[in-house]
Design a protein around this motif. Structure first.
Motif, PDB file in Angstrom:
ATOM      1  N   VAL A   1       9.361   9.518  -2.805  1.00  0.00           N
ATOM      2  CA  VAL A   1      10.041   9.225  -4.065  1.00  0.00           C
ATOM      3  C   VAL A   1      11.489   9.689  -3.970  1.00  0.00           C
ATOM      4  CG1 VAL A   1      10.192   9.764  -6.525  1.00  0.00           C
ATOM      5  CG2 VAL A   1       7.949   9.384  -5.467  1.00  0.00           C
ATOM      6  N   THR A   2      12.402   8.800  -4.320  1.00  0.00           N
ATOM      7  CA  THR A   2      13.806   9.155  -4.501  1.00  0.00           C
ATOM      8  C   THR A   2      14.188   8.805  -5.927  1.00  0.00           C
ATOM      9  OG1 THR A   2      14.249   8.553  -2.193  1.00  0.00           O
ATOM     10  CG2 THR A   2      16.149   8.928  -3.620  1.00  0.00           C
ATOM     11  N   ALA A   3      14.563   9.802  -6.710  1.00  0.00           N
ATOM     12  CA  ALA A   3      14.904   9.586  -8.117  1.00  0.00           C
ATOM     13  C   ALA A   3      16.378   9.895  -8.323  1.00  0.00           C
ATOM     14  CB  ALA A   3      14.037  10.470  -9.014  1.00  0.00           C
ATOM     15  N   LEU A   4      17.156   8.871  -8.659  1.00  0.00           N
ATOM     16  CA  LEU A   4      18.593   9.008  -8.892  1.00  0.00           C
ATOM     17  C   LEU A   4      18.819   9.174 -10.385  1.00  0.00           C
ATOM     18  CD1 LEU A   4      19.734   6.024  -6.620  1.00  0.00           C
ATOM     19  CD2 LEU A   4      19.454   8.418  -5.936  1.00  0.00           C
ATOM     20  N   ALA A   5      19.235  10.375 -10.804  1.00  0.00           N
ATOM     21  CA  ALA A   5      19.456  10.680 -12.222  1.00  0.00           C
ATOM     22  C   ALA A   5      18.280  10.219 -13.071  1.00  0.00           C
ATOM     23  CB  ALA A   5      20.750  10.044 -12.715  1.00  0.00           C
TER      24      ALA A   5
ATOM     25  N   LEU B   1      15.781   5.237 -15.849  1.00  0.00           N
ATOM     26  CA  LEU B   1      14.398   4.882 -16.181  1.00  0.00           C
ATOM     27  C   LEU B   1      13.600   4.636 -14.911  1.00  0.00           C
ATOM     28  CD1 LEU B   1      12.053   3.821 -18.004  1.00  0.00           C
ATOM     29  CD2 LEU B   1      13.193   1.574 -17.910  1.00  0.00           C
ATOM     30  N   GLY B   2      14.193   3.933 -13.952  1.00  0.00           N
ATOM     31  CA  GLY B   2      13.503   3.671 -12.693  1.00  0.00           C
ATOM     32  C   GLY B   2      13.168   4.932 -11.935  1.00  0.00           C
ATOM     33  N   GLY B   3      14.034   5.957 -12.036  1.00  0.00           N
ATOM     34  CA  GLY B   3      13.733   7.240 -11.409  1.00  0.00           C
ATOM     35  C   GLY B   3      12.542   7.913 -12.045  1.00  0.00           C
ATOM     36  N   LEU B   4      12.458   7.843 -13.381  1.00  0.00           N
ATOM     37  CA  LEU B   4      11.300   8.384 -14.092  1.00  0.00           C
ATOM     38  C   LEU B   4      10.028   7.666 -13.658  1.00  0.00           C
ATOM     39  CD1 LEU B   4       9.989  10.053 -16.410  1.00  0.00           C
ATOM     40  CD2 LEU B   4      10.683   8.210 -17.963  1.00  0.00           C
ATOM     41  N   LEU B   5      10.082   6.339 -13.561  1.00  0.00           N
ATOM     42  CA  LEU B   5       8.912   5.573 -13.140  1.00  0.00           C
ATOM     43  C   LEU B   5       8.544   5.875 -11.687  1.00  0.00           C
ATOM     44  CD1 LEU B   5       9.790   2.146 -14.789  1.00  0.00           C
ATOM     45  CD2 LEU B   5       8.176   3.869 -15.610  1.00  0.00           C
ATOM     46  N   ALA B   6       9.542   6.068 -10.828  1.00  0.00           N
ATOM     47  CA  ALA B   6       9.272   6.425  -9.437  1.00  0.00           C
ATOM     48  C   ALA B   6       8.529   7.755  -9.363  1.00  0.00           C
ATOM     49  CB  ALA B   6      10.578   6.493  -8.655  1.00  0.00           C
ATOM     50  N   LEU B   7       8.960   8.729 -10.159  1.00  0.00           N
ATOM     51  CA  LEU B   7       8.267  10.020 -10.196  1.00  0.00           C
ATOM     52  C   LEU B   7       6.844   9.848 -10.727  1.00  0.00           C
ATOM     53  CD1 LEU B   7      11.196  12.189 -11.580  1.00  0.00           C
ATOM     54  CD2 LEU B   7      10.237  12.321  -9.273  1.00  0.00           C
ATOM     55  N   GLY B   8       6.679   8.977 -11.711  1.00  0.00           N
ATOM     56  CA  GLY B   8       5.341   8.715 -12.228  1.00  0.00           C
ATOM     57  C   GLY B   8       4.426   8.106 -11.177  1.00  0.00           C
ATOM     58  N   LEU B   9       4.957   7.187 -10.372  1.00  0.00           N
ATOM     59  CA  LEU B   9       4.158   6.608  -9.288  1.00  0.00           C
ATOM     60  C   LEU B   9       3.811   7.670  -8.251  1.00  0.00           C
ATOM     61  CD1 LEU B   9       6.014   3.199  -8.894  1.00  0.00           C
ATOM     62  CD2 LEU B   9       3.607   3.487  -9.517  1.00  0.00           C
ATOM     63  N   GLY B  10       4.756   8.564  -7.974  1.00  0.00           N
ATOM     64  CA  GLY B  10       4.463   9.643  -7.035  1.00  0.00           C
ATOM     65  C   GLY B  10       3.380  10.558  -7.560  1.00  0.00           C
ATOM     66  N   ARG B  11       3.446  10.898  -8.821  1.00  0.00           N
ATOM     67  CA  ARG B  11       2.428  11.778  -9.422  1.00  0.00           C
ATOM     68  C   ARG B  11       1.062  11.110  -9.430  1.00  0.00           C
ATOM     69  NH1 ARG B  11       3.824  13.784 -15.324  1.00  0.00           N
ATOM     70  NH2 ARG B  11       3.492  11.549 -15.707  1.00  0.00           N
ATOM     71  N   ALA B  12       1.036   9.772  -9.549  1.00  0.00           N
ATOM     72  CA  ALA B  12      -0.219   9.031  -9.559  1.00  0.00           C
ATOM     73  C   ALA B  12      -0.774   8.781  -8.160  1.00  0.00           C
ATOM     74  CB  ALA B  12      -0.019   7.694 -10.280  1.00  0.00           C
TER      75      ALA B  12
ATOM     76  N   ASP C   1       0.837  -1.190   0.000  1.00  0.00           N
ATOM     77  CA  ASP C   1       0.000   0.000   0.000  1.00  0.00           C
ATOM     78  C   ASP C   1       0.876   1.245   0.000  1.00  0.00           C
ATOM     79  OD1 ASP C   1      -2.081   1.802   0.196  1.00  0.00           O
ATOM     80  OD2 ASP C   1      -2.328   1.546   2.360  1.00  0.00           O
ATOM     81  N   ARG C   2       0.958   1.918  -1.141  1.00  0.00           N
ATOM     82  CA  ARG C   2       1.746   3.136  -1.292  1.00  0.00           C
ATOM     83  C   ARG C   2       3.149   2.972  -0.690  1.00  0.00           C
ATOM     84  NH1 ARG C   2       0.428   7.694   1.117  1.00  0.00           N
ATOM     85  NH2 ARG C   2       1.309   8.991  -0.529  1.00  0.00           N
ATOM     86  N   PRO C   3       3.981   2.151  -1.292  1.00  0.00           N
ATOM     87  CA  PRO C   3       5.342   1.980  -0.769  1.00  0.00           C
ATOM     88  C   PRO C   3       6.171   3.235  -1.016  1.00  0.00           C
ATOM     89  CG  PRO C   3       5.144   0.917  -2.890  1.00  0.00           C
ATOM     90  CD  PRO C   3       3.762   1.379  -2.516  1.00  0.00           C
ATOM     91  N   HIS C   4       7.262   3.380  -0.272  1.00  0.00           N
ATOM     92  CA  HIS C   4       8.313   4.303  -0.677  1.00  0.00           C
ATOM     93  C   HIS C   4       8.885   3.762  -1.990  1.00  0.00           C
ATOM     94  CE1 HIS C   4       8.282   6.139   3.329  1.00  0.00           C
ATOM     95  NE2 HIS C   4       8.324   4.913   3.838  1.00  0.00           N
ATOM     96  N   VAL C   5       9.292   4.636  -2.878  1.00  0.00           N
ATOM     97  CA  VAL C   5       9.831   4.198  -4.171  1.00  0.00           C
ATOM     98  C   VAL C   5      11.129   4.941  -4.447  1.00  0.00           C
ATOM     99  CG1 VAL C   5       9.393   3.854  -6.617  1.00  0.00           C
ATOM    100  CG2 VAL C   5       7.469   3.844  -5.017  1.00  0.00           C
ATOM    101  N   ALA C   6      12.153   4.181  -4.806  1.00  0.00           N
ATOM    102  CA  ALA C   6      13.423   4.761  -5.252  1.00  0.00           C
ATOM    103  C   ALA C   6      13.762   4.150  -6.597  1.00  0.00           C
ATOM    104  CB  ALA C   6      14.544   4.491  -4.250  1.00  0.00           C
ATOM    105  N   GLY C   7      14.226   4.987  -7.524  1.00  0.00           N
ATOM    106  CA  GLY C   7      14.557   4.490  -8.854  1.00  0.00           C
ATOM    107  C   GLY C   7      15.749   5.213  -9.431  1.00  0.00           C
ATOM    108  N   ASN C   8      16.411   4.541 -10.354  1.00  0.00           N
ATOM    109  CA  ASN C   8      17.591   5.082 -11.021  1.00  0.00           C
ATOM    110  C   ASN C   8      17.333   5.146 -12.519  1.00  0.00           C
ATOM    111  OD1 ASN C   8      20.699   3.696 -12.070  1.00  0.00           O
ATOM    112  ND2 ASN C   8      20.376   5.827 -11.569  1.00  0.00           N
TER     113      ASN C   8
ATOM    114  N   CYS D   1      30.095  10.455  -8.110  1.00  0.00           N
ATOM    115  CA  CYS D   1      29.267   9.327  -8.537  1.00  0.00           C
ATOM    116  C   CYS D   1      28.905   9.443 -10.012  1.00  0.00           C
ATOM    117  CB  CYS D   1      27.984   9.250  -7.717  1.00  0.00           C
ATOM    118  SG  CYS D   1      28.228   8.747  -6.002  1.00  0.00           S
ATOM    119  N   GLY D   2      28.752   8.305 -10.657  1.00  0.00           N
ATOM    120  CA  GLY D   2      28.340   8.246 -12.038  1.00  0.00           C
ATOM    121  C   GLY D   2      26.841   8.087 -12.174  1.00  0.00           C
ATOM    122  N   HIS D   3      26.425   7.589 -13.344  1.00  0.00           N
ATOM    123  CA  HIS D   3      24.995   7.502 -13.638  1.00  0.00           C
ATOM    124  C   HIS D   3      24.284   6.495 -12.747  1.00  0.00           C
ATOM    125  CE1 HIS D   3      21.328   7.861 -15.855  1.00  0.00           C
ATOM    126  NE2 HIS D   3      21.349   6.599 -16.221  1.00  0.00           N
ATOM    127  N   VAL D   4      24.965   5.414 -12.407  1.00  0.00           N
ATOM    128  CA  VAL D   4      24.407   4.406 -11.484  1.00  0.00           C
ATOM    129  C   VAL D   4      25.223   4.513 -10.198  1.00  0.00           C
ATOM    130  CG1 VAL D   4      23.910   1.955 -11.150  1.00  0.00           C
ATOM    131  CG2 VAL D   4      23.741   2.956 -13.432  1.00  0.00           C
TER     132      VAL D   4
END
Length: 279
Positions: free
Chosen positions: A122-126, A105-116, A96-103, A255-258
């Motif tokens: 939401v933690t979005a890494l790059a 593409l995963g960061g974009l999806l995490a932001l999408g889940l937050g917006r929804a 039920d509404r987990p915390h979401v972290a993504g890197n 730090c790099g992209h990942v």
């Protein structure tokens, strides 16, 4: 514990199902981890011990990546389908509404889940989706080059290269600022995952039309960017902050992209702080 779940896709794809494989460990409030294009859940391994001390962590192989099969024919790999699909995955696991972290593409999806409204924090890494057209083309060229290299290298060469720091630089320096810190097993496994990613081409095809727009209200959002990101340049973080003015923008030195392998302690602290903000 690694497992899989098969669940019905949301409308208008509800007559079909998706299967997602994932790794689960720890206890506490749920924290969903989403990887980038061509990667797999094991990219989060350097930060999993710290995160699992405070949260029940669910690290996902996104559809078409890692060991998860691709989406059914006709289901696009874009935000309009991916975000509801991940929400349906969470419902299937009783999250039920987990915390979401993504890197990435995963960061974009995490932001999408937050917006929804489907995420507690939401933690979005790059995160992807804050690029100019020239920056998008550059990033996709880097990814395509990595994919070509992973496809052309024989498995024996991948294994041999992964055994030395210099070889790991050849394999993964595009995404890591400190490729020598990645374990030999990890570097070889993610090269094989990139080679076998059936979702790679359709995800990039969908990404050509993708930009993240719109604020995220009522959810703590942290956007973090590595200072040595060579895939998505860190100035995109400033654009992200303009789009989501309530977000916290964090710099990840060296730090790099990942970034999870480059500085596990820092990345874990950033994610845990973002989760704590929701409390």
């Amino acid at each position: 514990m690694s497992a899989e779940v098969t669940f019905p896709l949301p409308a208008p794809y509800g007559s079909r199902t998706a299967t997602v494989r994932y790794h689960r460990r720890g206890s506490g409030s749920p924290l969903l981890l989403l990887h980038g294009v061509g990667h797999h859940w094991q990219g989060w391994e350097p930060v999993l011990p710290a995160l699992a001390e405070r949260h029940e962590v669910i690290a996902v192989d996104l559809p078409g990546f890692g060991t998860s099969p691709g989406l059914p024919d006709g289901v696009p790999y874009d935000l309009t389908a991916a975000v509801p699909t991940l929400a349906a995955f969470c419902a299937a696991l009783g999250l039920d509404r987990p915390h979401v972290a993504g890197n990435s593409l995963g960061g974009l999806l995490a932001l999408g889940l937050g917006r929804a409204g489907a995420a507690r924090s939401v933690t979005a890494l790059a995160p992807a989706g804050f690029w100019s057209e020239a920056e998008r083309r550059y990033a996709f060229a880097v990814l395509a080059y990595m994919r070509l290299g992973a496809t052309l290298l024989p498995p024996s060469a991948v294994d041999a290269l992964s055994r030395s720091a210099a070889g790991r630089t050849v394999l993964v320096s595009s995404i890591y600022a400190r490729p020598g810190r990645r374990s030999p097993e990890g570097a070889a496994a993610e090269t094989r995952a990139l080679r076998g990613a059936t979702g790679f081409a359709p995800t990039l095809a969908a990404g050509r039309r993708t930009r993240f727009t719109g604020d995220i209200a009522g959810v703590p959002v942290t956007i973090a960017w590595g200072t040595r990101d060579r895939v998505l340049l860190r100035r995109q973080g400033v654009r992200a902050l303009r789009e989501i003015p309530g977000a916290r923008l964090v710099r990840l030195p060296g730090c790099g992209h990942v970034p999870m392998s480059d500085d596990p302690q820092l990345v874990a602290r950033v994610i845990l702080d973002s989760c704590a903000a929701a409390a």
